[in-house]
Design a protein around this motif. Structure first.
Motif, mmCIF file in Angstrom:
data_model
loop_
_atom_site.group_PDB
_atom_site.id
_atom_site.type_symbol
_atom_site.label_atom_id
_atom_site.label_comp_id
_atom_site.label_asym_id
_atom_site.label_seq_id
_atom_site.Cartn_x
_atom_site.Cartn_y
_atom_site.Cartn_z
ATOM 1 N N MET A 103 -68.615 -28.187 -36.110
ATOM 2 C CA MET A 103 -69.184 -28.814 -37.302
ATOM 3 C C MET A 103 -70.067 -30.001 -36.907
ATOM 4 S SD MET A 103 -67.118 -30.658 -40.433
ATOM 5 C CE MET A 103 -66.804 -32.168 -39.489
ATOM 6 N N ASP A 104 -69.568 -30.865 -36.037
ATOM 7 C CA ASP A 104 -70.354 -32.001 -35.551
ATOM 8 C C ASP A 104 -71.656 -31.532 -34.916
ATOM 9 O OD1 ASP A 104 -68.637 -34.074 -36.295
ATOM 10 O OD2 ASP A 104 -67.510 -34.011 -34.418
ATOM 11 N N TYR B 193 -66.995 -36.639 -36.084
ATOM 12 C CA TYR B 193 -65.655 -36.574 -36.653
ATOM 13 C C TYR B 193 -64.613 -36.272 -35.585
ATOM 14 C CZ TYR B 193 -67.498 -36.715 -41.421
ATOM 15 O OH TYR B 193 -68.104 -37.093 -42.592
ATOM 16 N N ALA B 194 -64.964 -35.428 -34.615
ATOM 17 C CA ALA B 194 -64.008 -35.038 -33.578
ATOM 18 C C ALA B 194 -63.564 -36.220 -32.725
ATOM 19 C CB ALA B 194 -64.603 -33.953 -32.685
ATOM 20 N N GLU B 195 -64.402 -37.258 -32.656
ATOM 21 C CA GLU B 195 -64.065 -38.426 -31.846
ATOM 22 C C GLU B 195 -63.240 -39.450 -32.619
ATOM 23 O OE1 GLU B 195 -67.615 -40.063 -30.193
ATOM 24 O OE2 GLU B 195 -67.949 -38.366 -28.842
ATOM 25 N N LEU C 39 -58.127 -34.123 -41.915
ATOM 26 C CA LEU C 39 -58.440 -35.014 -40.802
ATOM 27 C C LEU C 39 -57.799 -36.380 -41.047
ATOM 28 C CD1 LEU C 39 -60.652 -32.781 -40.476
ATOM 29 C CD2 LEU C 39 -62.171 -34.566 -39.638
ATOM 30 N N THR C 40 -57.079 -36.882 -40.078
ATOM 31 C CA THR C 40 -56.498 -38.220 -40.168
ATOM 32 C C THR C 40 -57.076 -39.088 -39.058
ATOM 33 O OG1 THR C 40 -54.601 -37.432 -38.858
ATOM 34 C CG2 THR C 40 -54.339 -37.501 -41.252
ATOM 35 N N PRO C 41 -57.377 -40.366 -39.362
ATOM 36 C CA PRO C 41 -57.989 -41.233 -38.356
ATOM 37 C C PRO C 41 -57.106 -41.377 -37.111
ATOM 38 C CG PRO C 41 -58.085 -42.245 -40.528
ATOM 39 C CD PRO C 41 -57.174 -41.064 -40.649
ATOM 40 N N LYS D 248 -60.119 -34.301 -46.455
ATOM 41 C CA LYS D 248 -59.929 -32.857 -46.592
ATOM 42 C C LYS D 248 -61.320 -32.244 -46.609
ATOM 43 C CE LYS D 248 -57.535 -29.397 -49.455
ATOM 44 N NZ LYS D 248 -56.718 -29.179 -50.680
ATOM 45 N N ILE D 249 -61.589 -31.365 -45.660
ATOM 46 C CA ILE D 249 -62.949 -30.855 -45.474
ATOM 47 C C ILE D 249 -62.992 -29.333 -45.603
ATOM 48 C CG2 ILE D 249 -64.928 -30.729 -43.899
ATOM 49 C CD1 ILE D 249 -64.131 -33.280 -42.645
ATOM 50 N N TRP D 250 -63.976 -28.864 -46.364
ATOM 51 C CA TRP D 250 -64.265 -27.431 -46.479
ATOM 52 C C TRP D 250 -65.430 -27.119 -45.549
ATOM 53 C CZ3 TRP D 250 -61.811 -30.178 -50.020
ATOM 54 C CH2 TRP D 250 -60.857 -29.565 -50.848
#
Length: 250
Positions: free
Chosen positions: A35-36, A135-137, A155-157, A169-171
């Motif tokens: 996604m990134d 986001y992955a980082e 996703l949680t920080p 919450k991502i679609w």
């Protein structure tokens, strides 16, 4: 013998669950990395935008905006109109460095980490929302659900990352890994903001969203961003992303 068989069956089930959970975690991370990569795929971007601020009564205010981005960690946003907003500019650089220029004060100020989650110039986007990052980082992902069309992730920080959001919450579209919708939850884990990306189109070899809207459910307010013009891979100079250029008003 029956007891031994039962113990063996339980051990097999535990191993199966462990392997399944590990595979899901890797899969979720792989989805977010893809996604990134899709969102930040262009080498550089130059956009002309119209931002529409909509209050709870449906009243609208428009702001003409320009945005420049290079790679996946450098972005400049500048308001061109109306007159009272003209020249307000925001610069996002690697390593969580952000600057804001307010023409009325003729000063550039660095945005401290503890205020990066505040609203950017009255919009429903925070400074952090406006910045460019991976986001992955910054988040740990897990898969909640898979449909025919979407991977739905939570996703949680990461522990060292400071966010005003307790989770996202991502679609993510399965066909191109583009994020179509993001729900943002506050520290109490109540739904706070909803970002929807619409008119997802392919421009050359890249996927882009030509319209997005961030809704703040607490304020009953939203900000819609409509892309009027977009240019990709034009070879933008690094001089665009400097504090000196931040002060330039067209």
């Amino acid at each position: 013998m029956q007891l031994q068989k039962l113990i063996t069956l339980i051990m097999v089930l535990i191993m199966s669950w462990t392997i399944s959970a590990a595979a899901q975690e890797v899969s979720a991370l792989d989805i977010v990395k893809k996604m990134d990569a899709v969102v930040n795929a262009p080498k550089d971007q130059e956009m002309s935008l119209t931002m529409i601020l909509i209050d709870k009564n449906g009243n609208e205010k428009q702001r003409k905006t320009e945005m420049y981005q290079k790679g996946d960690e450098t972005r400049l946003v500048r308001f061109l109109s109306p007159a009272d907003q003209k020249g307000i500019s925001f610069l996002s650089l690697p390593n969580d460095v952000m600057y804001l220029y307010l023409p009325a004060f003729r000063k550039i100020r660095r945005i401290a980490s503890h205020v990066k989650n505040e609203s950017f110039a009255g919009t429903d986007f925070s400074y952090d929302d406006m910045s460019s990052f991976k986001y992955a980082e910054e988040y740990n992902p897990k898969i909640l659900e898979t449909t025919d069309e979407f991977f739905i992730l939570e996703l949680t920080p990461k522990p060292a990352v400071k966010k005003d959001y307790s989770k996202l919450k991502i679609w993510v579209r399965k066909d191109n890994f583009y994020p179509a919708k993001i729900e943002h939850f506050d520290k109490g884990e109540k739904l706070w903001k909803v970002l929807e990306r619409r008119k997802i189109e392919k421009k050359g070899k890249y996927w882009v969203s030509m319209e997005m809207e961030m809704k703040d459910l607490k304020k009953s307010h939203s900000t819609k961003s409509v892309t009027e013009k977009i240019e990709l891979d034009t070879g933008l100079s690094g001089k665009v992303f400097t504090k000196r250029n931040l002060k330039k008003v067209k």
